[in-house]
Design a protein around this motif. Structure first.
Motif, PDB file in Angstrom:
ATOM      1  N   GLY A 416     -13.023  11.633   3.951  1.00  0.00           N
ATOM      2  CA  GLY A 416     -12.365  10.239   4.328  1.00  0.00           C
ATOM      3  C   GLY A 416     -11.037  10.071   3.328  1.00  0.00           C
ATOM      4  O   GLY A 416     -10.882  10.906   2.167  1.00  0.00           O
ATOM      5  N   TYR A 417     -10.159   9.507   3.476  1.00  0.00           N
ATOM      6  CA  TYR A 417      -9.008   9.154   2.723  1.00  0.00           C
ATOM      7  C   TYR A 417      -8.380   7.963   3.096  1.00  0.00           C
ATOM      8  O   TYR A 417      -8.078   7.631   4.412  1.00  0.00           O
ATOM      9  N   TYR A 418      -8.139   7.088   2.324  1.00  0.00           N
ATOM     10  CA  TYR A 418      -7.383   5.812   2.489  1.00  0.00           C
ATOM     11  C   TYR A 418      -7.323   5.405   1.019  1.00  0.00           C
ATOM     12  O   TYR A 418      -7.578   5.479  -0.054  1.00  0.00           O
ATOM     13  N   ARG A 419      -6.212   4.591   0.930  1.00  0.00           N
ATOM     14  CA  ARG A 419      -6.003   3.909  -0.413  1.00  0.00           C
ATOM     15  C   ARG A 419      -7.286   3.001  -0.791  1.00  0.00           C
ATOM     16  O   ARG A 419      -8.094   2.527   0.123  1.00  0.00           O
ATOM     17  N   ILE A 420      -7.370   2.627  -2.204  1.00  0.00           N
ATOM     18  CA  ILE A 420      -8.150   1.567  -2.636  1.00  0.00           C
ATOM     19  C   ILE A 420      -7.756   0.278  -1.953  1.00  0.00           C
ATOM     20  O   ILE A 420      -6.785  -0.317  -3.184  1.00  0.00           O
ATOM     21  N   ASP A 421      -7.955  -0.243  -1.079  1.00  0.00           N
ATOM     22  CA  ASP A 421      -7.374  -1.391  -0.320  1.00  0.00           C
ATOM     23  C   ASP A 421      -8.058  -2.673  -0.526  1.00  0.00           C
ATOM     24  O   ASP A 421      -8.884  -2.718   0.404  1.00  0.00           O
ATOM     25  N   ILE A 432      -5.952  -5.805  -4.450  1.00  0.00           N
ATOM     26  CA  ILE A 432      -5.838  -4.552  -5.290  1.00  0.00           C
ATOM     27  C   ILE A 432      -5.713  -3.531  -4.464  1.00  0.00           C
ATOM     28  O   ILE A 432      -6.376  -3.541  -3.384  1.00  0.00           O
ATOM     29  N   ASP A 433      -4.550  -2.801  -4.657  1.00  0.00           N
ATOM     30  CA  ASP A 433      -4.169  -1.648  -3.725  1.00  0.00           C
ATOM     31  C   ASP A 433      -3.360  -0.661  -4.498  1.00  0.00           C
ATOM     32  O   ASP A 433      -2.358  -0.712  -4.829  1.00  0.00           O
ATOM     33  N   HIS A 465     -17.877  -2.525  -5.218  1.00  0.00           N
ATOM     34  CA  HIS A 465     -16.650  -3.149  -4.492  1.00  0.00           C
ATOM     35  C   HIS A 465     -15.287  -2.728  -4.587  1.00  0.00           C
ATOM     36  O   HIS A 465     -14.809  -2.641  -3.732  1.00  0.00           O
ATOM     37  N   ILE A 466     -15.112  -2.012  -5.732  1.00  0.00           N
ATOM     38  CA  ILE A 466     -13.744  -1.208  -5.568  1.00  0.00           C
ATOM     39  C   ILE A 466     -13.962  -0.082  -4.497  1.00  0.00           C
ATOM     40  O   ILE A 466     -12.925  -0.128  -3.922  1.00  0.00           O
ATOM     41  N   THR A 467     -14.702   0.717  -4.583  1.00  0.00           N
ATOM     42  CA  THR A 467     -14.490   1.912  -3.716  1.00  0.00           C
ATOM     43  C   THR A 467     -14.679   1.634  -2.074  1.00  0.00           C
ATOM     44  O   THR A 467     -14.380   2.341  -1.252  1.00  0.00           O
ATOM     45  N   ASN A 468     -15.348   0.390  -1.977  1.00  0.00           N
ATOM     46  CA  ASN A 468     -15.566   0.028  -0.642  1.00  0.00           C
ATOM     47  C   ASN A 468     -14.121  -0.177   0.126  1.00  0.00           C
ATOM     48  O   ASN A 468     -13.741   0.100   1.390  1.00  0.00           O
ATOM     49  N   GLY A 469     -13.010  -0.535  -0.691  1.00  0.00           N
ATOM     50  CA  GLY A 469     -11.595  -0.596  -0.388  1.00  0.00           C
ATOM     51  C   GLY A 469     -11.006   0.862   0.325  1.00  0.00           C
ATOM     52  O   GLY A 469     -10.049   0.656   1.109  1.00  0.00           O
ATOM     53  N   CYS A 470     -11.730   1.915   0.095  1.00  0.00           N
ATOM     54  CA  CYS A 470     -11.311   3.167   0.737  1.00  0.00           C
ATOM     55  C   CYS A 470     -12.406   3.638   1.850  1.00  0.00           C
ATOM     56  O   CYS A 470     -11.962   4.600   2.319  1.00  0.00           O
TER      57      CYS A 470
END
Length: 542
Positions: A416-421, A432-433, A465-470
């Motif tokens: 997978g790949y996405y910003r930590i959004d 946090i992005d 909580h943080i890595t859920n963002g990506c």
């Protein structure tokens, strides 16, 4: 209640991960019951109304073969059923909505039709049963194994007992975890819990990312479709979220904060036409239908999906009592309806004046009469305490300077790949992005530390909580569900438990690879090409 139903695998939650898991289990020749609390399967794609958040390589690589078949089928649905222009029909990467957030923006009702067609052969064959309007009520546990689940049908009031050999939690909030007594976390962890530099010193388990009740509109300039003034309109029109750093004024304005820099930013909103520039035009942001791609006269207006900062609900989470949850859901609906009314009556127009009374709610594309989606868009769930938890230092570009990949996972079951959004939270944290690196999904993140026959099949996976963002975006949730379904079937065939597979994952990984699951990223990657939004510039197909 009647006698119990029996199946090989019960999947709780019919969202992206749940549907992908069901396909994987059925294609392995096993029986599945898929329960979903809403009338529609598909989750983020359908009942929540949100076009896919994806990386810039998605058209070439970086997803599973089943996910690619799903995306291709959406395009074919439009080619088969809609009066596209000649050039739109021939375009290999048709984007029906030409929204700049995604290379594939489409109406939720069309995505639903595609998902149901993919699952229908297994329903006809008797391998799959979908229980809509069903939520989980309780579980029967015996020696670290789940024996059965009791489901509740909200339409009929009937309770059904389901006996299964494997249980997959693909629900939007991790509904299985507290009922099963599974070790889990919610909200914001502390630095001591995760070792993450970006985590606070104290945990905040009820500080969850805002959820959003999306809605859809089109625009008929010569008509008046102003809705009745919502009861709570005055509150939401003047509402200022309690965030740190502070929000620049009332939430209902064409201005906010850049998620990446937290600097003030202005938006444009113009149903008559926008340039489609990223991070600016709200009409084209998550546009579901671009009328310019259809035969003249066949489509009266674009259709716009409203999932904006202005309808992010930050007043509370959905982990409390039934009364608390019902209150927050009602208030979130009021917030979104108030935003619609503000757009119709008070939003500033670029050439002077206020309000766009021709904005018409399009509940038909979302399965409702109000224009609101069937369910709120959920960004964060309870998460299992997994054998392996993915943390900030594993995936953050800030903490892996010079690297082009996240930490290597010998037990990879996908990529997978996405910003930590991360969106603003109920605990007062602002956006946090930050950049992440292309990552792998570890098998250990699907497996809880204790319960033997339960797997995470969506946002319940072992992340923070943080890595859920990506990890929370559509193709990653799909891949997690697909891997969980394949793992359950693999264990049933070989009479194994998941942690035994984890000890020697090679054979399982070979099977995934043969099924079209990408386990690693290519050797050479230009990270600029994969940056979310870079690929999503609208292409005008006349």
């Amino acid at each position: 209640m009647g006698g119990p139903l029996s199946t090989d695998v019960l999947i709780v939650g019919g969202g992206a991960g749940g549907c992908a898991a069901a396909l994987a289990v059925c294609e392995a020749g096993r029986r599945v019951i898929l329960s979903e609390e809403s009338p529609w399967i598909g989750g983020q794609f359908t009942s929540q109304g949100v076009p896919a958040d994806e990386h810039g390589w998605i058209e070439q690589f970086g997803c599973t073969a089943r996910y690619r078949r799903f995306r291709n089928s959406i395009r074919e649905y439009y080619r088969s059923h809609y009066p596209l222009t000649h050039f739109a029909r021939l375009h290999p990467y048709l984007n029906p909505g030409n929204g700049w957030v995604s290379p594939l923006c489409a109406e939720p009702r069309c995505v639903l039709a595609v998902l149901e067609s993919m699952l229908e052969p297994y329903e006809v064959a008797g391998h799959l049963r979908i229980l809509r309007h069903h939520s989980i009520a309780s579980l029967d546990i015996d020696n670290d194994r789940i024996r059965a689940a009791l489901l509740y049908d909200s339409e009929t009031g009937v309770r059904r007992e389901i006996e299964a050999r494997f249980f997959l939690d693909a629900s939007e909030l991790g509904d299985v975890l507290p009922l099963a007594g599974v070790e889990h976390v919610s909200g914001v962890e502390s630095q001591a819990m995760t070792g993450e530099p970006g985590a606070p010193l104290q945990p905040e388990p009820r500080s969850m990312q805002a959820f959003t009740w999306c809605f859809a509109v089109d625009y008929l300039s010569d008509e008046d479709h102003t809705i009745e003034r919502p009861r709570d309109y005055d509150f939401w029109r003047d509402y200022r979220p309690r965030l740190s750093p502070p929000w620049p004024g009332p939430l209902f304005q064409l201005a906010g904060l850049n998620p990446r820099t937290l600097a003030p930013v202005s938006y444009t909103f113009n149903p008559h036409g926008e340039s489609g520039l990223a991070f600016s035009g709200l009409w084209t942001y998550r546009r579901l239908l671009d009328r310019m791609q259809f035969a003249p006269g066949s489509v009266a207006s674009d259709i716009c999906l409203v999932n904006w900062p202005m309808n992010d609900y930050m007043e509370g989470d959905l982990l409390g009592s039934a009364v608390e949850c019902a209150n927050h859901l009602h208030r979130a609906q009021q917030q979104s309806l108030s935003l619609l009314y503000w757009l119709q009556t008070e939003a500033p127009r670029p050439k002077g004046g206020y309000g766009w009374r021709g904005l018409r709610p399009r509940g038909d594309v979302l399965g409702t009469a109000t224009g609101l989606a069937l369910r709120p868009y959920m960004r964060e769930s309870r998460r299992i305490r997994a054998i392996r938890t993915v943390t900030e230092v594993d995936v953050s570009a800030v903490h892996r300077p010079g690297a082009t990949r996240a930490i290597h996972c010998r037990d990879s079951v996908g990529v997978g790949y996405y910003r930590i959004d991360l969106h603003p939270c109920t605990g007062g944290h602002n956006y946090i992005d930050v950049p992440a690196l292309p990552f792998q999904i570890p098998l250990g993140s699907l497996i809880p530390v204790r319960i033997e026959n339960l797997l995470a099949a969506g946002k319940t996976v072992g992340v923070t909580h943080i890595t859920n963002g990506c990890f929370r975006v559509h193709p990653v949730e799909w891949n997690i569900g697909e891997a969980a379904g394949a793992l359950a079937a693999y264990c049933l065939h070989r009479r194994m438990v998941p942690r035994s597979v984890l000890a020697a994952p090679g054979d399982f990984q070979d099977m995934l690879f043969r099924q079209g699951v990408q386990l690693a990223w290519p050797a050479e990657l230009n990270l600029d090409d994969g940056e979310p939004h870079v690929h999503a510039r609208p292409t005008r197909l006349l």
